[in-house]
Design a protein around this motif. Structure first.
Motif, PDB file in Angstrom:
ATOM      1  N   ASN A 145       2.218   5.181   5.688  1.00 53.24           N
ATOM      2  CA  ASN A 145       1.696   4.224   6.666  1.00 53.24           C
ATOM      3  C   ASN A 145       2.274   2.842   6.391  1.00 53.24           C
ATOM      4  O   ASN A 145       1.877   2.156   5.451  1.00 53.24           O
ATOM      5  N   VAL A 146       3.213   2.425   7.219  1.00 54.01           N
ATOM      6  CA  VAL A 146       3.900   1.161   6.999  1.00 54.01           C
ATOM      7  C   VAL A 146       2.977  -0.039   7.215  1.00 54.01           C
ATOM      8  O   VAL A 146       3.106  -1.066   6.533  1.00 54.01           O
ATOM      9  N   THR A 147       2.018   0.082   8.135  1.00 56.44           N
ATOM     10  CA  THR A 147       1.108  -1.033   8.411  1.00 56.44           C
ATOM     11  C   THR A 147       0.225  -1.332   7.205  1.00 56.44           C
ATOM     12  O   THR A 147       0.046  -2.483   6.809  1.00 56.44           O
ATOM     13  N   ILE A 148      -0.341  -0.288   6.629  1.00 55.42           N
ATOM     14  CA  ILE A 148      -1.190  -0.473   5.453  1.00 55.42           C
ATOM     15  C   ILE A 148      -0.364  -0.946   4.261  1.00 55.42           C
ATOM     16  O   ILE A 148      -0.795  -1.816   3.488  1.00 55.42           O
ATOM     17  N   CYS A 149       0.830  -0.403   4.100  1.00 58.66           N
ATOM     18  CA  CYS A 149       1.696  -0.843   2.998  1.00 58.66           C
ATOM     19  C   CYS A 149       2.024  -2.322   3.132  1.00 58.66           C
ATOM     20  O   CYS A 149       2.042  -3.055   2.133  1.00 58.66           O
ATOM     21  N   LYS A 150       2.274  -2.766   4.346  1.00 52.04           N
ATOM     22  CA  LYS A 150       2.572  -4.176   4.568  1.00 52.04           C
ATOM     23  C   LYS A 150       1.367  -5.039   4.226  1.00 52.04           C
ATOM     24  O   LYS A 150       1.484  -6.098   3.614  1.00 52.04           O
ATOM     25  N   SER A 151       0.176  -4.564   4.606  1.00 51.61           N
ATOM     26  CA  SER A 151      -1.047  -5.298   4.295  1.00 51.61           C
ATOM     27  C   SER A 151      -1.241  -5.411   2.782  1.00 51.61           C
ATOM     28  O   SER A 151      -1.657  -6.450   2.270  1.00 51.61           O
ATOM     29  N   ILE A 152      -0.925  -4.351   2.067  1.00 48.66           N
ATOM     30  CA  ILE A 152      -1.082  -4.352   0.610  1.00 48.66           C
ATOM     31  C   ILE A 152      -0.085  -5.304  -0.046  1.00 48.66           C
ATOM     32  O   ILE A 152      -0.435  -6.097  -0.927  1.00 48.66           O
ATOM     33  N   THR A 153       1.175  -5.247   0.371  1.00 48.93           N
ATOM     34  CA  THR A 153       2.192  -6.095  -0.254  1.00 48.93           C
ATOM     35  C   THR A 153       1.976  -7.566   0.060  1.00 48.93           C
ATOM     36  O   THR A 153       2.384  -8.440  -0.716  1.00 48.93           O
ATOM     37  N   GLU A 154       1.329  -7.861   1.184  1.00 48.87           N
ATOM     38  CA  GLU A 154       1.062  -9.250   1.534  1.00 48.87           C
ATOM     39  C   GLU A 154      -0.156  -9.812   0.810  1.00 48.87           C
ATOM     40  O   GLU A 154      -0.425 -11.007   0.870  1.00 48.87           O
ATOM     41  N   SER A 155      -0.903  -8.965   0.140  1.00 47.62           N
ATOM     42  CA  SER A 155      -2.167  -9.392  -0.446  1.00 47.62           C
ATOM     43  C   SER A 155      -2.097  -9.700  -1.936  1.00 47.62           C
ATOM     44  O   SER A 155      -3.108  -9.888  -2.568  1.00 47.62           O
ATOM     45  N   ARG A 156      -0.938  -9.717  -2.525  1.00 52.65           N
ATOM     46  CA  ARG A 156      -0.789  -9.927  -3.969  1.00 52.65           C
ATOM     47  C   ARG A 156      -1.302  -8.734  -4.765  1.00 52.65           C
ATOM     48  O   ARG A 156      -1.544  -8.852  -5.963  1.00 52.65           O
ATOM     49  N   ALA A 157      -1.478  -7.598  -4.103  1.00 52.43           N
ATOM     50  CA  ALA A 157      -1.900  -6.402  -4.834  1.00 52.43           C
ATOM     51  C   ALA A 157      -0.838  -5.971  -5.832  1.00 52.43           C
ATOM     52  O   ALA A 157      -1.145  -5.358  -6.864  1.00 52.43           O
ATOM     53  N   LEU A 158       0.429  -6.277  -5.539  1.00 50.20           N
ATOM     54  CA  LEU A 158       1.508  -5.916  -6.455  1.00 50.20           C
ATOM     55  C   LEU A 158       1.294  -6.550  -7.824  1.00 50.20           C
ATOM     56  O   LEU A 158       1.538  -5.927  -8.858  1.00 50.20           O
ATOM     57  N   LEU A 159       0.837  -7.795  -7.831  1.00 52.29           N
ATOM     58  CA  LEU A 159       0.572  -8.476  -9.097  1.00 52.29           C
ATOM     59  C   LEU A 159      -0.566  -7.794  -9.850  1.00 52.29           C
ATOM     60  O   LEU A 159      -0.517  -7.650 -11.077  1.00 52.29           O
TER      61      LEU A 159
END
Length: 356
Positions: A145-159
């Motif tokens: 799901n590209v939409t959810i992945c985009k939401s996650i990457t925009e949220s600083r979840a990667l950190l």
């Protein structure tokens, strides 16, 4: 169903659980860019939203007694800013209006503060379980799901994932690694997500890459395969100056586990194939790291699938760096001539199209 999760801010709340006591100012990291519009809400809207949430809490008081109102935690700082700015802007209002706003806003902030304190007092086991479940939920939700992945990457979840990969308990680390692998699998197929979420200049993306590189260099972790897959999915994002990625992957060609060797070759093929803009640079790095010798051994003595993949990678190396002295000394052309005559070479191209 994924759209329903987005509409109800479930992703933001899950990231909020990951961020709690993981990174500083966790509430800011739980809000995506698209949700920053909350700062433009009027005081009336904020108060109405607060009353609605309080009504829901009252109606479920018997069921939720003793539970934490976690949705409020992730908007603490933003709500405080909204209240402060709005109260300043209302200075021209009559005094009869001020007490109502001040009382409501203070009541809401008091509830938020109590919620944070209650969450901080939870035992460490409960906190870890919440993080593990949140990471697993994000893992499942972001798959494909590209939409959810985009939401996650925009949220600083990667950190958050980067910190949890280093310091989290086993289940948290595993779920975090799998979630990141799923996100990059989607990013591999979507250029916009790959460029926005994993650009080389992003500190969060670099922090995640650093953690996966540590796992690969140790080569004895249960998260080794997901770590290799993560780098494979991002093969087209690394710059020519990024020299840390390929050498540890080449060393994994000696690994005795077939799954690890297979994923390593597939990853190197993604670096060396023509689809990668920097394939010539990457091929030279693979050669300089001693890749041909390992690949020749796998071509002769490896399993059937490994023989085919090793031969494909050798072909890419010979094709893109034809004047290499190393390839000439190792008789790579002789190995290729022998390999092309076998059926395994043709069947091997199918393996390179499988998901890294």
């Amino acid at each position: 169903m994924p759209r329903a999760f987005l509409q109800n801010n479930v992703i933001r709340l899950l990231v909020g659980h990951l961020a709690f006591e993981t990174i500083q100012e966790h509430s800011r990291y739980a809000i995506t860019r698209s949700e920053n519009a909350i700062a433009s809400k009027s005081m009336h809207t904020v108060i109405m939203d607060t009353k609605a949430s309080n009504n829901v809490k009252t109606g479920n008081e018997g069921h939720e007694k003793g539970q934490v109102m976690r949705p409020s935690v992730s908007i603490t700082n933003d709500m405080h800013n909204v209240v402060t700015k709005t109260m300043d802007g209302k200075s021209r209002k009559s005094r009869t209006d001020r007490p109502q706003y001040t009382k409501s806003s203070r009541k809401h902030l008091s509830l938020i503060g109590a919620s944070i304190r209650a969450k901080e007092l939870e035992d460490p086991t409960t906190k870890n379980q919440m993080k593990a479940m949140a990471a697993r939920a994000l893992w499942y939700l972001c798959a494909g799901n590209v939409t959810i992945c985009k939401s996650i990457t925009e949220s600083r979840a990667l950190l958050c994932f980067a910190v949890l990969l280093e310091k989290g308990e086993y289940e948290i680390q595993y779920n975090s690694a799998m979630a990141l692998t799923e996100i990059t699998a989607v990013a591999e197929q979507h250029v916009e997500l790959r460029h926005s979420g994993f650009k080389p200049t992003s500190p969060a993306a670099r922090a995640v890459v650093d953690q996966f590189l540590k796992i690969i260099k140790n080569a004895n972790s249960d998260f080794l395969v997901p770590s290799i897959q993560f780098l494979a999915h991002l093969a087209r994002t690394f710059r020519a100056t990024e020299t840390r990625i390929i050498p540890p992957i080449v060393r994994l060609l000696e690994n005795t586990e077939s799954d690890v060797s297979t994923k390593s070759i597939i990853t190197l093929i993604k670096f060396a194939c023509p689809d990668n803009f920097l394939h010539v640079n990457h091929c030279k790095t693979i050669i300089d790291c001693g890749g041909p010798k390992h690949l020749i051994q796998l071509t002769y003595f490896g399993e059937h699938s490994l023989q085919a993949l090793a031969l494909i990678l050798l072909c890419y190396l010979a094709m893109h760096v034809p004047d290499s002295e190393t390839l000439a000394q190792d008789d790579v052309l002789v190995v290729i001539d022998m390999g092309v005559e076998t059926r395994s070479f043709h069947a091997g191209f199918e393996s390179t199209n499988t998901r890294g």
